[in-house]
Scaffold this motif. Structure first.
Motif, PDB file in Angstrom:
ATOM      1  N   ASP A  33       1.150  -1.272  -0.060  1.00 31.56           N
ATOM      2  CA  ASP A  33       0.041  -0.044  -0.080  1.00 31.56           C
ATOM      3  C   ASP A  33       0.863   1.163   0.079  1.00 31.56           C
ATOM      4  N   LYS A  34       0.190   2.321  -1.118  1.00 26.96           N
ATOM      5  CA  LYS A  34       1.389   2.840  -1.034  1.00 26.96           C
ATOM      6  C   LYS A  34       1.517   4.635   0.014  1.00 26.96           C
ATOM      7  N   ASN A  35       0.142   4.327   0.617  1.00 25.58           N
ATOM      8  CA  ASN A  35      -0.152   4.968   2.205  1.00 25.58           C
ATOM      9  C   ASN A  35       0.854   4.767   2.633  1.00 25.58           C
ATOM     10  N   GLN A  36       0.786   3.131   3.300  1.00 23.80           N
ATOM     11  CA  GLN A  36       1.407   2.478   4.227  1.00 23.80           C
ATOM     12  C   GLN A  36       2.660   3.046   4.334  1.00 23.80           C
ATOM     13  N   ALA A  37       3.765   2.841   2.382  1.00 24.73           N
ATOM     14  CA  ALA A  37       5.212   3.406   2.490  1.00 24.73           C
ATOM     15  C   ALA A  37       5.455   4.337   2.976  1.00 24.73           C
ATOM     16  N   LEU A  38       4.316   5.175   2.622  1.00 21.11           N
ATOM     17  CA  LEU A  38       4.806   6.920   2.851  1.00 21.11           C
ATOM     18  C   LEU A  38       4.717   6.713   4.464  1.00 21.11           C
ATOM     19  N   ALA A  39       3.626   6.770   5.463  1.00 22.84           N
ATOM     20  CA  ALA A  39       3.977   6.356   6.952  1.00 22.84           C
ATOM     21  C   ALA A  39       5.393   5.898   7.753  1.00 22.84           C
ATOM     22  N   ILE A  40       5.593   4.679   6.671  1.00 29.65           N
ATOM     23  CA  ILE A  40       7.387   4.308   6.683  1.00 29.65           C
ATOM     24  C   ILE A  40       8.301   5.024   6.696  1.00 29.65           C
ATOM     25  N   ALA A  41       7.929   5.872   5.227  1.00 28.18           N
ATOM     26  CA  ALA A  41       8.984   6.631   5.101  1.00 28.18           C
ATOM     27  C   ALA A  41       9.179   7.953   5.938  1.00 28.18           C
ATOM     28  N   ILE A  42       7.916   8.394   6.343  1.00 26.88           N
ATOM     29  CA  ILE A  42       7.931   9.926   7.618  1.00 26.88           C
ATOM     30  C   ILE A  42       8.915   9.765   8.469  1.00 26.88           C
ATOM     31  N   SER A  43       7.405   8.200   8.729  1.00 26.62           N
ATOM     32  CA  SER A  43       8.297   7.718  10.741  1.00 26.62           C
ATOM     33  C   SER A  43      10.003   7.569  10.363  1.00 26.62           C
ATOM     34  N   GLU A  44      10.255   6.929   9.512  1.00 27.06           N
ATOM     35  CA  GLU A  44      12.001   6.768   9.105  1.00 27.06           C
ATOM     36  C   GLU A  44      13.204   7.730   9.427  1.00 27.06           C
ATOM     37  N   ALA A  45      12.175   8.788   8.270  1.00 28.05           N
ATOM     38  CA  ALA A  45      13.260   9.993   8.403  1.00 28.05           C
ATOM     39  C   ALA A  45      12.840  11.103  10.151  1.00 28.05           C
ATOM     40  N   GLU A  46      11.342  10.592  10.402  1.00 19.10           N
ATOM     41  CA  GLU A  46      11.627  12.241  11.579  1.00 19.10           C
ATOM     42  C   GLU A  46      12.038  11.010  12.639  1.00 19.10           C
ATOM     43  N   ASP A  47      12.566   9.766  13.216  1.00 16.89           N
ATOM     44  CA  ASP A  47      13.393   8.867  13.706  1.00 16.89           C
ATOM     45  C   ASP A  47      14.900   9.712  13.574  1.00 16.89           C
ATOM     46  N   LYS A  48      15.072   9.466  12.758  1.00  9.40           N
ATOM     47  CA  LYS A  48      16.734   9.460  12.133  1.00  9.40           C
ATOM     48  C   LYS A  48      16.690  11.291  12.504  1.00  9.40           C
ATOM     49  N   PHE A  49      16.044  11.956  11.560  1.00 12.46           N
ATOM     50  CA  PHE A  49      16.347  13.748  12.038  1.00 12.46           C
ATOM     51  C   PHE A  49      15.655  14.358  12.810  1.00 12.46           C
ATOM     52  N   GLY A  50      14.641  13.872  13.681  1.00 17.57           N
ATOM     53  CA  GLY A  50      14.068  14.494  14.641  1.00 17.57           C
ATOM     54  C   GLY A  50      12.518  15.433  14.065  1.00 17.57           C
ATOM     55  N   LYS A  51      11.959  16.067  14.794  1.00 18.58           N
ATOM     56  CA  LYS A  51      10.686  17.012  14.646  1.00 18.58           C
ATOM     57  C   LYS A  51      10.034  16.637  13.496  1.00 18.58           C
ATOM     58  N   SER A  52       8.843  17.103  13.038  1.00 19.44           N
ATOM     59  CA  SER A  52       7.550  16.460  12.454  1.00 19.44           C
ATOM     60  C   SER A  52       8.117  16.626  11.236  1.00 19.44           C
ATOM     61  N   LEU A  53       8.089  15.878  10.124  1.00 16.26           N
ATOM     62  CA  LEU A  53       8.156  16.320   8.344  1.00 16.26           C
ATOM     63  C   LEU A  53       7.445  17.049   7.902  1.00 16.26           C
ATOM     64  N   MET A  54       6.053  16.474   8.086  1.00 21.27           N
ATOM     65  CA  MET A  54       5.070  17.391   8.191  1.00 21.27           C
ATOM     66  C   MET A  54       5.090  19.505   8.108  1.00 21.27           C
ATOM     67  N   ASP A  55       5.735  19.409   9.099  1.00 23.02           N
ATOM     68  CA  ASP A  55       5.888  20.331   9.601  1.00 23.02           C
ATOM     69  C   ASP A  55       7.109  21.427   8.893  1.00 23.02           C
ATOM     70  N   ASP A  56       8.068  20.547   8.774  1.00 25.42           N
ATOM     71  CA  ASP A  56       8.969  20.398   8.305  1.00 25.42           C
ATOM     72  C   ASP A  56       9.023  21.084   6.742  1.00 25.42           C
ATOM     73  N   ILE A  57       8.367  20.821   5.812  1.00 24.43           N
ATOM     74  CA  ILE A  57       8.436  20.604   4.691  1.00 24.43           C
ATOM     75  C   ILE A  57       7.318  21.568   4.265  1.00 24.43           C
ATOM     76  N   ASN A  58       6.010  21.382   4.805  1.00 32.02           N
ATOM     77  CA  ASN A  58       5.145  22.789   4.898  1.00 32.02           C
ATOM     78  C   ASN A  58       4.111  21.810   3.672  1.00 32.02           C
ATOM     79  N   ILE A  59       3.702  20.383   4.416  1.00 29.75           N
ATOM     80  CA  ILE A  59       2.649  19.862   3.878  1.00 29.75           C
ATOM     81  C   ILE A  59       1.084  19.514   4.216  1.00 29.75           C
ATOM     82  N   SER A  60       0.269  19.454   3.723  1.00 32.20           N
ATOM     83  CA  SER A  60      -0.666  19.018   5.025  1.00 32.20           C
ATOM     84  C   SER A  60      -1.287  18.115   5.032  1.00 32.20           C
TER      85      SER A  60
END
Length: 70
Positions: A33-60
């Motif tokens: 599932d593409k949405n599950q893949a995106l959720a995993i990607a965002i989670s891994e990025a946040e775990d590694k680099f901190g802060k909320s990705l949605m806020d950082d790159i301004n995605i709603s």
């Protein structure tokens, strides 16, 4: 390279794994599932680099994030 660039590279790497069919969930099953893949990607990025990705790159929304990654 900024944190934002590093997060985007991490997301691109995970999404590439999804497209190749090698991305696995925490249970070890292949992600189809593409949405599950995106959720995993965002989670891994946040775990590694901190802060909320949605806020950082301004995605709603998840749909907007998928459009950006395609």
């Amino acid at each position: 390279m900024t944190i934002k660039d590093k997060k985007q590279r991490k997301i691109a790497k995970v999404m590439r794994e999804f497209k190749e069919g090698t991305l696995k969930s925490s249970s070890g099953e292949i992600v189809t599932d593409k949405n599950q893949a995106l959720a995993i990607a965002i989670s891994e990025a946040e775990d590694k680099f901190g802060k909320s990705l949605m806020d950082d790159i301004n995605i709603s929304s998840v749909d907007e994030a998928i459009e950006i990654l395609e």
